[in-house]
Design an enzyme around this catalytic site. Structure first.
Site, PDB file in Angstrom:
ATOM      1  CE  LYS A  83      -2.985   3.213   1.256  1.00 29.36           C
ATOM      2  NZ  LYS A  83      -1.956   4.287   1.197  1.00 29.36           N
ATOM      3  N   GLY A 125       4.120   3.780  10.212  1.00 34.24           N
ATOM      4  CA  GLY A 125       3.242   4.944  10.203  1.00 34.24           C
ATOM      5  C   GLY A 125       2.974   5.415  11.615  1.00 34.24           C
ATOM      6  CD  GLU A 151       9.882  -0.930  11.168  1.00 36.35           C
ATOM      7  OE1 GLU A 151      10.260  -0.028  10.421  1.00 36.35           O
ATOM      8  OE2 GLU A 151      10.581  -1.889  11.499  1.00 36.35           O
ATOM      9  CB  CYS A 191      10.088   7.260  12.762  1.00 33.83           C
ATOM     10  SG  CYS A 191      11.455   6.367  12.014  1.00 33.83           S
ATOM     11  CD  GLU A 222       6.040  10.973  15.115  1.00 34.36           C
ATOM     12  OE1 GLU A 222       4.910  10.482  14.931  1.00 34.36           O
ATOM     13  OE2 GLU A 222       7.086  10.455  14.707  1.00 34.36           O
TER      14      GLU A 222
HETATM   15  P1  NAD Z   1      -0.053   7.422   8.745  1.00 34.26           P
HETATM   16  O1  NAD Z   1      -0.209   6.416   9.824  1.00 34.26           O
HETATM   17  O2  NAD Z   1      -1.102   8.441   8.583  1.00 34.26           O
HETATM   18  O3  NAD Z   1       0.039   6.680   7.299  1.00 34.26           O
HETATM   19  C1  NAD Z   1       1.030   5.736   6.998  1.00 34.26           C
HETATM   20  C2  NAD Z   1       0.474   4.783   5.938  1.00 34.26           C
HETATM   21  O4  NAD Z   1      -0.620   4.076   6.516  1.00 34.26           O
HETATM   22  C3  NAD Z   1      -0.089   5.474   4.690  1.00 34.26           C
HETATM   23  O5  NAD Z   1       0.179   4.671   3.555  1.00 34.26           O
HETATM   24  C4  NAD Z   1      -1.574   5.516   4.975  1.00 34.26           C
HETATM   25  O6  NAD Z   1      -2.366   5.539   3.811  1.00 34.26           O
HETATM   26  C5  NAD Z   1      -1.772   4.203   5.712  1.00 34.26           C
HETATM   27  N1  NAD Z   1      -2.955   4.168   6.595  1.00 34.26           N
HETATM   28  C6  NAD Z   1      -3.558   5.203   7.227  1.00 34.26           C
HETATM   29  N2  NAD Z   1      -4.639   4.761   7.911  1.00 34.26           N
HETATM   30  C7  NAD Z   1      -4.679   3.419   7.722  1.00 34.26           C
HETATM   31  C8  NAD Z   1      -5.556   2.386   8.177  1.00 34.26           C
HETATM   32  N3  NAD Z   1      -6.603   2.640   8.958  1.00 34.26           N
HETATM   33  N4  NAD Z   1      -5.301   1.119   7.804  1.00 34.26           N
HETATM   34  C9  NAD Z   1      -4.245   0.829   7.035  1.00 34.26           C
HETATM   35  N5  NAD Z   1      -3.395   1.756   6.543  1.00 34.26           N
HETATM   36  C10 NAD Z   1      -3.609   3.035   6.894  1.00 34.26           C
HETATM   37  O7  NAD Z   1       1.373   8.052   8.954  1.00 34.26           O
HETATM   38  P2  NAD Z   1       2.038   9.273   8.156  1.00 34.26           P
HETATM   39  O8  NAD Z   1       1.616  10.544   8.761  1.00 34.26           O
HETATM   40  O9  NAD Z   1       1.875   9.065   6.696  1.00 34.26           O
HETATM   41  O10 NAD Z   1       3.584   8.990   8.501  1.00 34.26           O
HETATM   42  C11 NAD Z   1       4.197   9.535   9.596  1.00 34.26           C
HETATM   43  C12 NAD Z   1       4.274   8.541  10.739  1.00 34.26           C
HETATM   44  O11 NAD Z   1       5.066   7.414  10.380  1.00 34.26           O
HETATM   45  C13 NAD Z   1       4.969   9.162  11.934  1.00 34.26           C
HETATM   46  O12 NAD Z   1       4.286   8.814  13.107  1.00 34.26           O
HETATM   47  C14 NAD Z   1       6.346   8.522  11.912  1.00 34.26           C
HETATM   48  O13 NAD Z   1       7.016   8.497  13.138  1.00 34.26           O
HETATM   49  C15 NAD Z   1       6.005   7.159  11.415  1.00 34.26           C
HETATM   50  N6  NAD Z   1       7.211   6.492  10.885  1.00 34.26           N
HETATM   51  C16 NAD Z   1       7.771   5.479  11.628  1.00 34.26           C
HETATM   52  C17 NAD Z   1       8.939   4.864  11.188  1.00 34.26           C
HETATM   53  C18 NAD Z   1       9.577   3.746  12.000  1.00 34.26           C
HETATM   54  O14 NAD Z   1      10.423   3.041  11.454  1.00 34.26           O
HETATM   55  N7  NAD Z   1       9.245   3.594  13.271  1.00 34.26           N
HETATM   56  C19 NAD Z   1       9.535   5.276   9.994  1.00 34.26           C
HETATM   57  C20 NAD Z   1       8.945   6.314   9.270  1.00 34.26           C
HETATM   58  C21 NAD Z   1       7.768   6.907   9.728  1.00 34.26           C
END
Ligand code: NAD
Length: 488
Positions: free
Chosen positions: A177, A230, A252, A286, A385
């Site tokens: 996705k 995410g 993650e 992150c 965050e």
């Molecule tokens: P997000 O959770 O909004 O989205 C991430 C992904 O998940 C997107 O592709 C989104 O479409 C999908 N998504 C959203 N809702 C969903 C659901 N209900 N079911 C399944 N998929 C869904 O996050 P974001 O704002 O795009 O990214 C930033 C976040 O990611 C921050 O919290 C950051 O810390 C985290 N992050 C973590 C790491 C790690 O390795 N720990 C690395 C990079 C980013």
């Protein structure tokens, strides 16, 4: 004549696939605010088609030897190298990264891919002793089935490589996705897998929103492993759903990572790493160092040097710029709102705090690099965050107090300490609540062979990449033989 805007489709069974609903999402250029493309707004029916393609491709792909799979992955590595400039250009435009950052990220993704292609010649099991005479036992790793991989846009090709290559080398097939804000890079990567000879259906891409597209992947009973990178809120929901249906899940999630500066630190060096940790990739990491905890006796000196450094940072997307815009207008607005809220809570904005005063950047989703002091340690911005170029400064009297503050959030992803004392460094690194603890460096900097992941609300305890990722993407089986000497 109006320019025709390209629609980015899904990628199912080795070809482009447009959803029947024909719905699209607008994707804007973060630097200019102009419409860049439209993205397929996939429904759960589209996701089901992608999962079917992956499920049908699974028997043949998992039947290949790991060495054979590794050879095909090596062809993808070669294709990524051939097209590295194209990948980097795409990342730069979609995410608003300066070119050197987009190239660096592409190089990191290629390194990751190389590491996992080589795993085809390892994928080690263990040989086990037994209490039963004549019994010989060993373990093997077997694929789980269809892997649903969900990624954010912050480091898009690195995120794709981080999950796709270990999933494939273990013999799983994949439905990725893509993030709403980095759709084209996922499509480009899919095209490269085809060019490299990956069989159709082994790697599929679904474009669209988290809800319904991502959620449909999470709830589909045929998806045996979910790896999600995410936000913590979405991660909690995924944990619930996958927990109920007993699917394997790797989460993650977010971080609020502390960088501690002791009174014996090399201040120039500490300032360099503090600024990189807080502001590189416009703070959209992150592992961003978003809380800087400084010993009182050097607080003013450190703060002045940091502010001087921040005022020298160049915003924009030209070569050599330090930080670009954040990825979307929604993200920009949420960061600006949080800064305003913080002021009402006693936060003093020492620099930045708004959009840059530069006509060349006024249409983009820019936020000035922002340093805030004076916030209570339990204020929202000290604990939650933000995912943008904003850092808070906190003054402490001792290493004990620094540790207490470092550990005072629900997260536990990464941490760093700056000191010349090995005793202080080891004491802190052992006790800090973080999956990664760095000494005299930044809060980020993982490599393909190093396990990465967080304590607390930063994840669910899994680690990717490194060999630990094999536990996410494979099942362990113990196989035993009984040798009977009387039959010789
Ligand atoms: P997000 O959770 O909004 O989205 C991430 C992904 O998940 C997107 O592709 C989104 O479409 C999908 N998504 C959203 N809702 C969903 C659901 N209900 N079911 C399944 N998929 C869904 O996050 P974001 O704002 O795009 O990214 C930033 C976040 O990611 C921050 O919290 C950051 O810390 C985290 N992050 C973590 C790491 C790690 O390795 N720990 C690395 C990079 C980013």
């Amino acid at each position: 004549m109006a320019q025709e805007i390209h629609v980015i489709p899904n990628w199912i069974n080795g070809c482009e696939h447009y959803p029947e609903t024909k719905g699209t999402i607008d994707k804007f250029n973060p630097h200019t605010g102009e419409l860049l493309c439209r993205v397929a707004d996939s429904s759960s029916a589209d996701v089901a088609q992608a999962v079917t393609a992956a499920a049908l491709a699974f028997p043949a792909w998992s039947d290949l030897t790991p060495v054979g799979r590794g050879q095909i992955l090596s062809e993808i590595v070669a294709a990524m190298k051939r097209h590295a400039d194209k990948l980097a250009d795409c990342i730069a435009i979609e995410t608003g990264k300066p070119p050197q950052d987009a190239k660096g990220e592409t190089g990191g993704a290629i390194l990751q891919a190389e590491y996992w292609a080589g795993e085809g010649m390892r994928l080690y099991g263990r040989s086990l002793t037994s209490g039963m005479p004549g019994k010989f036992s060993h373990t093997v790793r077997q694929p789980r089935g269809v892997a649903g991989l969900i990624v954010p846009a912050n480091t898009p090709i690195a995120n794709i490589a981080w999950k796709t290559f270990p999933a494939l080398i273990c013999g799983n097939t994949v439905v990725l996705k893509a993030a709403e804000d980095s759709p084209r890079i996922a499509q480009l990567f899919a095209e490269l897998t085809k060019e490299a000879g990956l069989p159709d259906g082994v790697f599929n891409v679904i474009q669209g929103r988290g809800q319904p597209a991502g959620a449909a992947l999470v709830t589909d009973e045929r998806v045996n492993v979910i790896s999600f990178t995410g936000s913590t809120g979405v991660g909690r929901w995924i944990a619930e759903v996958t927990g109920k249906r007993l699917a394997r899940v790797s989460l993650e999630l977010g971080g609020k990572n502390p960088l501690v500066v002791c009174d014996d630190a090399d201040l120039e060096h500490a300032v360099h790493w503090a600024a990189l940790s807080a502001f590189s990739n416009a703070g959209q990491r992150c592992a961003a160092g978003s809380r800087i905890i400084v010993f009182g006796s050097i607080y003013s000196a450190f703060r002045d040097k940091l502010l001087a450094k921040v005022s020298s940072l160049k915003l924009g997307v030209a070569a050599g710029c330090d930080l670009g815009p954040v990825v979307s207008q929604r993200q920009q607005q949420s960061i600006l709102t949080a800064i305003e809220t913080t002021k009402a809570q006693g936060g003093r904005v020492l620099c930045g705090g708004g959009v840059p005063n530069d006509p060349e950047l006024e249409d983009g989703y820019y936020v000035q690099p922002t340093v805030i002091e004076g916030l209570a340690t339990n204020a929202e911005l000290s604990c939650k965050e933000l995912f943008g170029p904003v850092v808070t400064l906190h003054e402490v009297d001792s290493l004990e107090q620094a540790l207490q503050l470092a550990n005072a959030t629900e997260y536990g992803l990464t941490a760093a300490i700056h000191t010349r004392s090995v005793d202080r460094a080891m004491w802190f690194a052992q006790r800090v609540k973080a999956g990664v603890a760095n000494v005299n460096m930044g809060t980020y900097g993982s490599e393909p062979h190093m396990p990465f992941g967080g304590f607390g609300a930063s994840g669910n305890g899994t680690r990717e990449p490194g060999i630990e990722a094999l536990d996410v993407y494979s099942e362990l089986k113990s196989i035993s033989f009984l040798v009977r000497p009387q039959l010789l």
